[in-house]
Design an enzyme around this catalytic site. Structure first.
Site, PDB file in Angstrom:
ATOM      1  N   ALA A  20      -0.119   6.039   5.030  1.00 32.31           N
ATOM      2  CA  ALA A  20       0.799   5.170   5.838  1.00 32.31           C
ATOM      3  C   ALA A  20       1.692   4.404   5.260  1.00 32.31           C
ATOM      4  O   ALA A  20       2.669   4.488   5.571  1.00 32.31           O
ATOM      5  CB  ALA A  20      -0.313   4.416   6.542  1.00 32.31           C
ATOM      6  N   ARG A  36     -14.549   8.185  14.381  1.00 31.15           N
ATOM      7  CA  ARG A  36     -13.255   9.039  14.194  1.00 31.15           C
ATOM      8  C   ARG A  36     -13.510  10.478  13.861  1.00 31.15           C
ATOM      9  O   ARG A  36     -14.585  10.743  13.191  1.00 31.15           O
ATOM     10  CB  ARG A  36     -12.513   8.592  12.905  1.00 31.15           C
ATOM     11  CG  ARG A  36     -11.410   9.391  12.657  1.00 31.15           C
ATOM     12  CD  ARG A  36     -10.659   8.857  11.360  1.00 31.15           C
ATOM     13  NE  ARG A  36     -11.250   8.882  10.052  1.00 31.15           N
ATOM     14  CZ  ARG A  36     -11.524  10.065   9.553  1.00 31.15           C
ATOM     15  NH1 ARG A  36     -10.928  11.216   9.736  1.00 31.15           N
ATOM     16  NH2 ARG A  36     -12.120   9.906   8.417  1.00 31.15           N
ATOM     17  N   LEU A  53      -5.849  11.462   8.364  1.00 30.04           N
ATOM     18  CA  LEU A  53      -4.601  12.062   7.652  1.00 30.04           C
ATOM     19  C   LEU A  53      -3.461  12.079   9.072  1.00 30.04           C
ATOM     20  O   LEU A  53      -2.335  11.406   8.676  1.00 30.04           O
ATOM     21  CB  LEU A  53      -4.713  13.384   7.043  1.00 30.04           C
ATOM     22  CG  LEU A  53      -5.563  13.620   5.953  1.00 30.04           C
ATOM     23  CD1 LEU A  53      -5.685  14.869   5.454  1.00 30.04           C
ATOM     24  CD2 LEU A  53      -5.608  12.316   5.096  1.00 30.04           C
ATOM     25  N   HIS A  77     -17.889   6.174   4.857  1.00 27.17           N
ATOM     26  CA  HIS A  77     -16.807   6.890   4.537  1.00 27.17           C
ATOM     27  C   HIS A  77     -15.461   6.264   4.879  1.00 27.17           C
ATOM     28  O   HIS A  77     -14.447   6.391   4.026  1.00 27.17           O
ATOM     29  CB  HIS A  77     -16.940   8.310   5.064  1.00 27.17           C
ATOM     30  CG  HIS A  77     -15.829   9.287   4.857  1.00 27.17           C
ATOM     31  ND1 HIS A  77     -15.452   9.672   3.671  1.00 27.17           N
ATOM     32  CD2 HIS A  77     -15.146   9.973   5.548  1.00 27.17           C
ATOM     33  CE1 HIS A  77     -14.355  10.258   3.777  1.00 27.17           C
ATOM     34  NE2 HIS A  77     -14.086  10.828   4.863  1.00 27.17           N
ATOM     35  N   GLY A  85      -0.820   4.703   0.273  1.00 25.08           N
ATOM     36  CA  GLY A  85      -1.262   5.720   0.791  1.00 25.08           C
ATOM     37  C   GLY A  85      -0.359   6.435   1.821  1.00 25.08           C
ATOM     38  O   GLY A  85       0.702   6.283   1.783  1.00 25.08           O
ATOM     39  N   ARG A 125     -19.369  13.297  13.442  1.00 27.51           N
ATOM     40  CA  ARG A 125     -20.121  13.007  12.391  1.00 27.51           C
ATOM     41  C   ARG A 125     -20.853  11.977  12.618  1.00 27.51           C
ATOM     42  O   ARG A 125     -22.188  12.019  12.142  1.00 27.51           O
ATOM     43  CB  ARG A 125     -18.826  12.136  11.468  1.00 27.51           C
ATOM     44  CG  ARG A 125     -17.574  13.116  10.869  1.00 27.51           C
ATOM     45  CD  ARG A 125     -16.747  12.693  10.354  1.00 27.51           C
ATOM     46  NE  ARG A 125     -15.969  13.331   9.548  1.00 27.51           N
ATOM     47  CZ  ARG A 125     -14.766  13.258   8.811  1.00 27.51           C
ATOM     48  NH1 ARG A 125     -14.451  12.059   9.058  1.00 27.51           N
ATOM     49  NH2 ARG A 125     -13.988  14.299   8.392  1.00 27.51           N
ATOM     50  N   GLY A 160       0.892  -1.241  -0.171  1.00 31.80           N
ATOM     51  CA  GLY A 160       0.026  -0.016  -0.080  1.00 31.80           C
ATOM     52  C   GLY A 160       0.853   1.326  -0.243  1.00 31.80           C
ATOM     53  O   GLY A 160       1.922   1.263   0.753  1.00 31.80           O
ATOM     54  N   GLU A 166      -5.696   3.161   8.104  1.00 27.94           N
ATOM     55  CA  GLU A 166      -6.941   2.964   8.333  1.00 27.94           C
ATOM     56  C   GLU A 166      -6.967   1.455   8.373  1.00 27.94           C
ATOM     57  O   GLU A 166      -8.095   0.729   8.752  1.00 27.94           O
ATOM     58  CB  GLU A 166      -7.815   3.325   6.979  1.00 27.94           C
ATOM     59  CG  GLU A 166      -9.209   3.180   7.337  1.00 27.94           C
ATOM     60  CD  GLU A 166      -9.987   3.856   6.157  1.00 27.94           C
ATOM     61  OE1 GLU A 166      -9.497   4.317   5.086  1.00 27.94           O
ATOM     62  OE2 GLU A 166     -11.307   3.391   5.977  1.00 27.94           O
ATOM     63  N   SER A 191     -16.452  17.883   2.022  1.00 29.97           N
ATOM     64  CA  SER A 191     -15.617  18.245   3.243  1.00 29.97           C
ATOM     65  C   SER A 191     -16.562  18.587   4.592  1.00 29.97           C
ATOM     66  O   SER A 191     -17.379  19.389   4.424  1.00 29.97           O
ATOM     67  CB  SER A 191     -14.673  18.877   3.082  1.00 29.97           C
ATOM     68  OG  SER A 191     -14.013  19.276   4.242  1.00 29.97           O
TER      69      SER A 191
END
Lengths: 665, 248
Positions: free
Chosen positions: A44, A463, A469, A429, A42, A337, A40, A453, A284
């Site tokens: 991370a 979260r 990020l 999400h 991304g 959220r 991966g 993630e 956003s």
């Protein structure tokens, strides 16, 4: 199986510093001969591969994309948190830690979350040094904005493209290590299995997506940074290719899937428009700084809007229900959220939805346009500005802050959000659950690590915005480069791992057989149609609200769907060719198992916590009701080849924070 | 709406390709890629091989999607990637021609998919600031003028999709390369290596077989992020500077 978190002893604020100072190290001459696989690229994965390369390890890095820069971190919009307290508004490492623990509904590990808050400072420094163009004030210093669930401004951002800019920073750092040979990059290679030798993770089996060739890659240890599993719902804000396969294949080799029922439904996404829809687009959370969420108070107005007889702007102020401001006066539109999403569901369940499907609420910027317009008029010394002039200047300010998001909204919906409120609805999400890891980010399989993630550790049951990020980069730049040494220091005498050993050959053979099995079904239904049906089951029975009856039903439906898949799926093309349908089939096959474990976890957790809302467990006011006495644990699940799953618990120990009912009122 | 699609089909890198015609029923709210999904579902239903095309985020930021639609990279709309193009831009009965990017440095893999790894190698040649993790000073140690930072940002928004190369008659990667050089050159942190970076990245660009700048500026017009050709001028100045030793 007992799960040892390996959290170091000592005072919370000193754990990481003290631990880091006493950790095992690998000398430079030994690093040169130790191989590390990173899967991966991304935030991370790219940050981990780059940093491990800088330290001198021999890194092999894998992505199924055509380039490391395409990973879905690129799409993160709003920002990244850091307890810099540049705004002098009362922020601190402790406050970021506390907000995150509380935001996660007291279901994360204290020590991990505190470490994350500590490291947040260094991430911003690193990003700026790499040339990430974070937003600045006129004085040339960095700007901040607010995000949900907090009362300070600690979010750093790069317009609505923060993920893109941070990922390009990490991609460039990775590119530098590729150019000097420290990292060997394998693009368009998808991990299809984990290889264990003598109980330790020693390699992976990949498929070259261009040629279909299976390959055996060996190393001293394996780091997974393969993202979340939100696409189990079919419709989500994830990219089309985001999947759970690397993590799930590792679970099938003995790793554990922790808290899979904790999924984040993001409150502000563009609503579904039709059956053909392939994905959902996020707007956003930063928009909730200036946007006000509402639905009409009266059903007549709702119906008139749906039928197009009234425009939203026709509804008088007193006939609007700004329900977040009404229910949560302290945080208003900036509640976390999970809270905002549930409130939208309550409004639409009451029939107040404002689009044809009845599944949308308004996000309105008119008040912000007026406010900014007036303040511009004052700062420019314009006496008696006209209404038009105020709106024009106000729109300009809003454009500077959110221009690309407004443009994206207009492209997708055809509506102009400067003139009419946006219509939004919650969508899947992010997934807080993930592979179980200890404080070192090591799974229960020695030598197998999980970052970002893909792991479960820092966000608990929910979260907070701008924390993904932060976690991805914390894990990759500043945690794994240290903690990997705890495992590798004992491996300095281990010779290069042989990829021709029996374990590797067997694993490759099993993958080849799996591919052959799926291609040879030659049924009548497309992979896409199965994925769509799975998504509907997940959303219906394991979405924003769950209950025991629905979950039991859902589990059976998934089992049936899985059996149908293996009976009737049709995958065109060959295995030795570029074959996107085959790639998709292998991913959907894994989702068909992952979905079941999510439901089993949701059924087991007889409480409501964060993103997991069980309708049986709510207060009279409809707020989530936790059960700390019985469920303050991490639920980590094993899954064997026969599909039998088993629960393993890690009790969460809170030494510093008092568990309270989470209130944003 | 009913649409006629003329799509380039090519089995592999060394096969000869050709156009095939398909009919598809679309809805104005669909994205262009969702319209292709409908076609592919149709083909799978007929037990035929679907059209291979690359895509991922479908929100205009990952840069994976990249086809040429009626002769224009990413289709008719200014500042829009293929995935963000919606079918309301078309009307019933339209014929749409869809083909891959055609450039020597982006060989065709299959149907509409091309290999853009040459872009990665240009970045690997020097498109970074040489700072190891942990070496950074405090983020606010160096103030950067807001407009300057904003210009760096404008260049940094490149998504690496390759539309600039597809648009250029010479298949040049000047806009891509210049955007990264500008992004870094406009920031104090990136100034240190600027000259060396420029010469290394330009050399790699040439080595990959990209053409010279055609000066027609089609790249700017077709760039979904509307990156300016001013960046090319900046790159050229500093490239000359790297040869003749003056500050770029």
């Amino acid at each position: 199986m007992s799960l040892e978190s390996n959290v170091p002893k000592g005072a919370l604020a000193e754990k990481w510093t003290n631990y880091r100072s006493k950790m095992n190290l690998v000398a430079p001459n030994n690093k040169r001969r130790i191989e590390v696989i990173v899967v991966g690229t991304g935030l991370a994965g790219a940050s981990a591969a780059a940093t491990l390369g800088e330290l001198g390890y021999k890194v092999k890095c894998f992505t199924f994309h055509d380039s490391p820069r395409r990973a879905h971190s690129i799409a993160a919009q709003g920002g990244i948190n850091a307890a810099k307290n540049y705004q002098n508004d009362g922020d601190s490492i402790y406050r970021l830690f506390y907000d995150t623990i509380k935001g996660g509904d007291y279901r994360s590990r204290e020590a991990n979350t505190h470490r994350l808050a500590e490291i947040s400072l260094e991430i911003i420094d690193q990003a700026v040094a790499q040339g990430v163009p974070l937003a600045r004030e006129y004085g040339g210093l960095l700007a901040n904005r607010s995000f949900g669930g907090v009362q300070v401004s600690r979010t750093f951002y790069a317009r609505g493209q923060t993920g893109q800019q941070l990922l390009l920073g990490a991609y460039q750092a990775l590119s530098r290590q590729i150019s000097n040979g420290s990292v060997v990059m394998h693009n368009r290679h998808e991990m299809l299995d984990l290889v264990k030798v003598d109980g330790k993770a020693r390699g992976i089996i990949t498929r070259n997506l261009l040629t279909g060739k299976l390959e055996r890659h060996a190393a001293h240890c394996v780091v997974l940074a393969t993202g979340g599993y939100g696409n189990v719902f079919y419709l989500s804000t994830n990219a089309m290719m985001s999947n759970v396969s690397a993590a799930w294949r590792s679970v099938k080799k003995g790793a554990l899937m922790a808290n899979p029922c904790y999924t984040q439904i993001h409150p502000t996404c563009i609503p579904v428009s039709g059956e053909y829809q392939s994905k959902l687009t996020l707007m956003s959370e930063s928009l909730r700084n200036d946007g006000r969420v509402w639905v009409p108070k009266n059903m007549e107005d709702v119906m008139a809007i749906r039928e197009g007889k009234l425009k939203p702007t026709d509804i008088k102020e007193e006939d609007r229900d700004y329900y977040l401001e009404r229910r949560y006066p302290a945080f208003g539109n900036l509640v976390p959220r999970d809270v905002a999403s549930r409130a939208a569901k309550i409004a639409t369940d009451e029939g107040k939805g404002v689009n044809k499907t009845g599944l949308a609420v308004f996000l309105d910027f008119e008040a912000a346009i007026q406010r900014y317009g007036n303040s511009e008029a004052i700062s420019k010394g314009i006496a008696n500005p006209s209404k038009d002039m105020i709106r024009k200047m106000g729109k300009e300010v809003v454009k500077q802050k959110y221009g690309n998001l407004f443009q994206m909204y207009e492209k997708i919906t055809g509506d102009n959000p400067y003139e009419t409120p946006m219509k939004i609805y919650p969508a899947v999400h992010y997934t807080m659950g993930g592979v179980w890891v200890d404080y070192n980010l090591q799974t229960n399989v020695p030598g197998l690590f999980a970052l970002g993630e893909a792991n479960f550790s820092d966000h608990g049951a929910n979260r907070l915005g701008a924390s993904a990020l932060m976690q991805g980069l914390a894990d990759g730049y500043f945690v794994i480069p240290y903690t990997i040494g705890q495992f590798l220091a004992d491996e300095i005498r281990t010779p290069m791992i042989d990829n021709n050993s029996e374990e590797f050959v067997e694993a490759e053979k099993a993958v080849a057989e799996r591919i052959d099995q799926i291609l040879s079904i030659k049924g009548d239904q497309s992979v896409e149609s199965f994925h769509r049906r799975l998504g509907k089951i997940m959303w219906e029975y394991c979405g924003m609200s769950r209950n025991a009856e629905g979950l039991n039903k859902g589990i059976q439906m998934i089992k049936d769907l899985r059996a149908e898949f293996y009976r009737d799926v049709f995958v065109p093309g060959r295995e030795d060719d570029f074959n996107p349908e085959l790639e998709k089939a292998l991913r959907v096959a894994d989702f068909l198992e992952m979905g079941e474990i999510m439901m089993a976890d949701a059924l087991n957790r007889n409480e409501s916590a964060g993103g997991h809302f069980r309708s049986e467990y709510q207060s009279e006011e409809g707020e989530a009701q936790r059960n700390d006495a019985d469920y303050a644990y991490v639920a980590a699940w094993s899954w064997d080849e026969g599909g039998n799953h088993q629960l393993h618990k890690e009790d969460l120990v809170f030494e510093n924070v008092e568990l309270k009912t989470r209130s944003y009122k | 709406m009913k649409l006629n699609l003329k799509i380039w089909r090519q089995k592999g890198p060394d096969s000869t390709g050709g156009f095939e015609t398909y009919m598809v029923e679309a809805d104005e709210h669909m994205s262009f890629l969702e319209m292709l999904d409908v076609l592919n579902e149709q083909l799978i239903h007929e037990k035929k091989e679907p059209v291979a095309f690359e895509h991922d985020c479908r929100e205009g930021i990952c840069g994976t999607c990249n086809m040429v639609i009626d002769g224009r990279p990413h289709g008719p709309q200014q500042g829009t990637t293929t995935c963000q193009l919606h079918m309301r831009a078309y009307k019933d009965g339209d014929t749409i021609t869809i083909e891959p990017i055609r450039a020597k440095s982006f060989p065709i893999i299959k149907d509409l998919a091309v290999d853009r790894s040459s872009f990665d190698r240009i970045i690997q040649a020097g498109g970074y600031i040489s700072v190891n993790t942990g070496q950074a000073p405090d983020a606010n140690a160096i103030p950067i003028e807001k407009d300057q930072s904003s210009r760096a940002f404008d260049a940094a928004t490149c998504i690496g999709c390759g539309a600039c190369v597809a648009a250029c008659p010479n298949g040049s990667a000047m806009l891509f390369t210049a955007a990264k050089i500008s992004h870094l050159a406009l920031l104090p942190q990136g100034k240190v290596e600027h000259t060396k970076r420029t010469s290394k990245m330009v050399a790699q660009m040439d080595k990959e077989g990209f053409g010279m700048c055609s000066n027609v500026e089609a790249c700017e017009v077709e760039c979904p992020k509307e990156i300016s050709t001013d960046n090319i001028a900046r790159m050229n100045r500093s490239f000359l500077g790297s040869i003749f030793g003056s500050e770029g």
